[in-house]
Scaffold this active site. Structure first.
Site, PDB file in Angstrom:
ATOM      1  N   ARG A  32       0.837  -1.204   0.000  1.00  0.00           N
ATOM      2  CA  ARG A  32       0.000   0.000   0.000  1.00  0.00           C
ATOM      3  C   ARG A  32       0.872   1.255   0.000  1.00  0.00           C
ATOM      4  NH1 ARG A  32      -5.752   0.804   2.161  1.00  0.00           N
ATOM      5  NH2 ARG A  32      -6.015   0.593  -0.069  1.00  0.00           N
ATOM      6  N   ARG A  46      -0.692   7.752  10.741  1.00  0.00           N
ATOM      7  CA  ARG A  46      -1.024   6.375  10.400  1.00  0.00           C
ATOM      8  C   ARG A  46      -2.286   6.387   9.562  1.00  0.00           C
ATOM      9  NH1 ARG A  46      -2.438   1.256  10.726  1.00  0.00           N
ATOM     10  NH2 ARG A  46      -4.340   0.674  11.806  1.00  0.00           N
ATOM     11  N   GLY A  49      -4.743   3.649   8.114  1.00  0.00           N
ATOM     12  CA  GLY A  49      -4.976   2.208   8.155  1.00  0.00           C
ATOM     13  C   GLY A  49      -6.443   1.870   8.204  1.00  0.00           C
ATOM     14  N   ASP A  55     -14.471  -3.374   8.667  1.00  0.00           N
ATOM     15  CA  ASP A  55     -15.448  -4.383   9.090  1.00  0.00           C
ATOM     16  C   ASP A  55     -16.053  -3.874  10.395  1.00  0.00           C
ATOM     17  OD1 ASP A  55     -12.445  -5.879   9.647  1.00  0.00           O
ATOM     18  OD2 ASP A  55     -13.700  -5.383  11.362  1.00  0.00           O
TER      19      ASP A  55
HETATM   20  N1  HPA Z   1      -9.141  -5.712  15.142  1.00  0.00           N
HETATM   21  C1  HPA Z   1      -7.984  -5.062  15.014  1.00  0.00           C
HETATM   22  N2  HPA Z   1      -7.649  -4.394  13.941  1.00  0.00           N
HETATM   23  C2  HPA Z   1      -8.493  -4.372  12.912  1.00  0.00           C
HETATM   24  C3  HPA Z   1      -9.718  -5.013  12.983  1.00  0.00           C
HETATM   25  C4  HPA Z   1     -10.054  -5.706  14.174  1.00  0.00           C
HETATM   26  O1  HPA Z   1     -11.105  -6.317  14.306  1.00  0.00           O
HETATM   27  N3  HPA Z   1     -10.349  -4.809  11.800  1.00  0.00           N
HETATM   28  C5  HPA Z   1      -9.522  -4.050  11.045  1.00  0.00           C
HETATM   29  N4  HPA Z   1      -8.393  -3.782  11.717  1.00  0.00           N
END
Ligand code: HPA
Length: 241
Positions: A25, A93, A95, A209
Site C-alpha cells: 500500500r 497512520r 490504516g 469491518d
Molecule cells: N481488530 C484489530 N484491527 C483491525 C480489525 C479488528 O477487528 N479490523 C480491522 N483492523
C-alpha cells in the site's frame, strides 16, 4: 547512517510521513500521491518513499510514505527510528479498523483522537500513573476541519489491541458503553512514541469491518477506492497541519 531497521541516509525522509501498515500500500500510495518518488528504504521489504506531493492543495510539499507493519511493536520500531534519527516531525497512520460503535459503519473514517490499549507498551512510561495516548491536537483539528462536516467522518476514542483474533469474554460491551468508535492495532503506541520524542502523530482509519453489527467490507472496488481517497485527504491535511 542506516539504523537497524531503516536503510536510508539522513535527509532522505521528509518532516511529514504517511504510514500505512502494508508495504504494498505504501508503494501504491507513493505512485499515486508523489511526484519523483524515490525508494529510500526497503529493509525487510518495509518500503519507504520520499517525493513531493504531485497535485492538489499541498502540491510540491515534501512527503514520505513508509509502511509500519502490523502491531504496536512494529510501529514502535519504525516510528522511533524516524523521529529519533531521521528528523521526522509528524506521522499520520493511515490504516483500517474494526467498527465498535453503532454510530460508525463500514466505509466510514475514524480520526483516533485518543487510544485506549490492551498493550503494555505505554505502561512503563509514567511512574504511578496511566499514560493517556492522545493524538496531536493541531493534526487532529486539521483532519477534522478537512472533513468539513462529512457525516461519514468521526473523531473520538479508539482501542489499540494486541490480539486480532483472541478476545476476552465480555470485551465488547464495555467498549460500546464507553463510546469507543473502533479497534485497530497501532495508534496507542504511535502516540506514546511521539510523546516520548516531543513529536506529533495521528491515526486516520477507514472502517473495514464492524464487530458489533457483523458487517464486512463487501464494497465495490470504486466504493473502497473513494473511501480510501476520503481518508487520504484528511491524512494529508494532518500531515501538513
Ligand atoms: N481488530 C484489530 N484491527 C483491525 C480489525 C479488528 O477487528 N479490523 C480491522 N483492523
Amino acid at each position: 547512517m542506516a539504523t537497524p531497521h531503516i536503510g536510508a541516509e539522513l535527509g532522505d525522509f521528509a518532516p511529514a510521513v504517511l504510514m500505512p501498515g502494508d508495504p504494498k500500500r505504501a508503494e501504491r500510495m507513493a505512485g499515486q500521491l508523489l511526484k519523483d518518488a524515490k525508494l529510500v528504504t526497503s529493509v525487510r521489504n518495509v518500503l519507504g518513499f520520499t517525493g513531493a506531493v504531485a497535485a492538489g492543495e499541498h502540491a510540491g510539499k515534501p512527503l514520505s510514505i513508509m509502511a509500519s507493519g502490523m502491531g504496536m511493536p512494529s510501529i514502535a520500531i519504525y516510528s522511533t527510528e524516524l523521529f529519533r534519527f531521521y528528523g521526522v516531525e509528524r506521522i499520520v497512520r493511515v490504516g483500517t479498523a474494526g467498527g465498535i460503535s453503532p454510530k460508525v459503519a463500514v466505509g466510514d473514517v475514524v480520526i483516533g483522537f485518543g487510544a485506549h490499549s490492551t498493550s503494555s507498551m505505554n505502561e512503563a512510561r509514567l511512574v504511578g500513573a496511566h499514560f493517556s495516548a492522545v493524538a496531536d491536537l493541531p493534526m487532529a483539528a486539521a483532519a477534522w476541519a478537512a472533513a468539513a462536516g462529512d457525516p461519514h467522518v468521526f473523531a473520538g476514542a479508539i482501542l489499540s489491541e494486541d490480539h486480532f483474533y483472541f478476545k476476552q469474554p465480555g470485551w465488547l460491551e464495555p467498549l460500546v458503553a464507553h463510546g469507543v468508535l473502533a479497534v485497530e492495532m497501532e495508534a496507542a503506541c504511535l502516540y506514546g512514541v511521539a510523546a516520548e520524542h516531543g513529536k506529533a502523530a495521528l491515526a486516520v482509519l477507514t472502517v473495514s469491518d464492524h464487530l458489533t453489527t457483523g458487517t464486512h467490507a463487501n464494497m465495490s472496488a470504486e466504493e473502497r477506492e473513494s473511501n480510501f481517497q476520503a481518508a487520504l485527504r484528511l491524512a494529508l491535511a494532518a500531515a501538513f497541519a
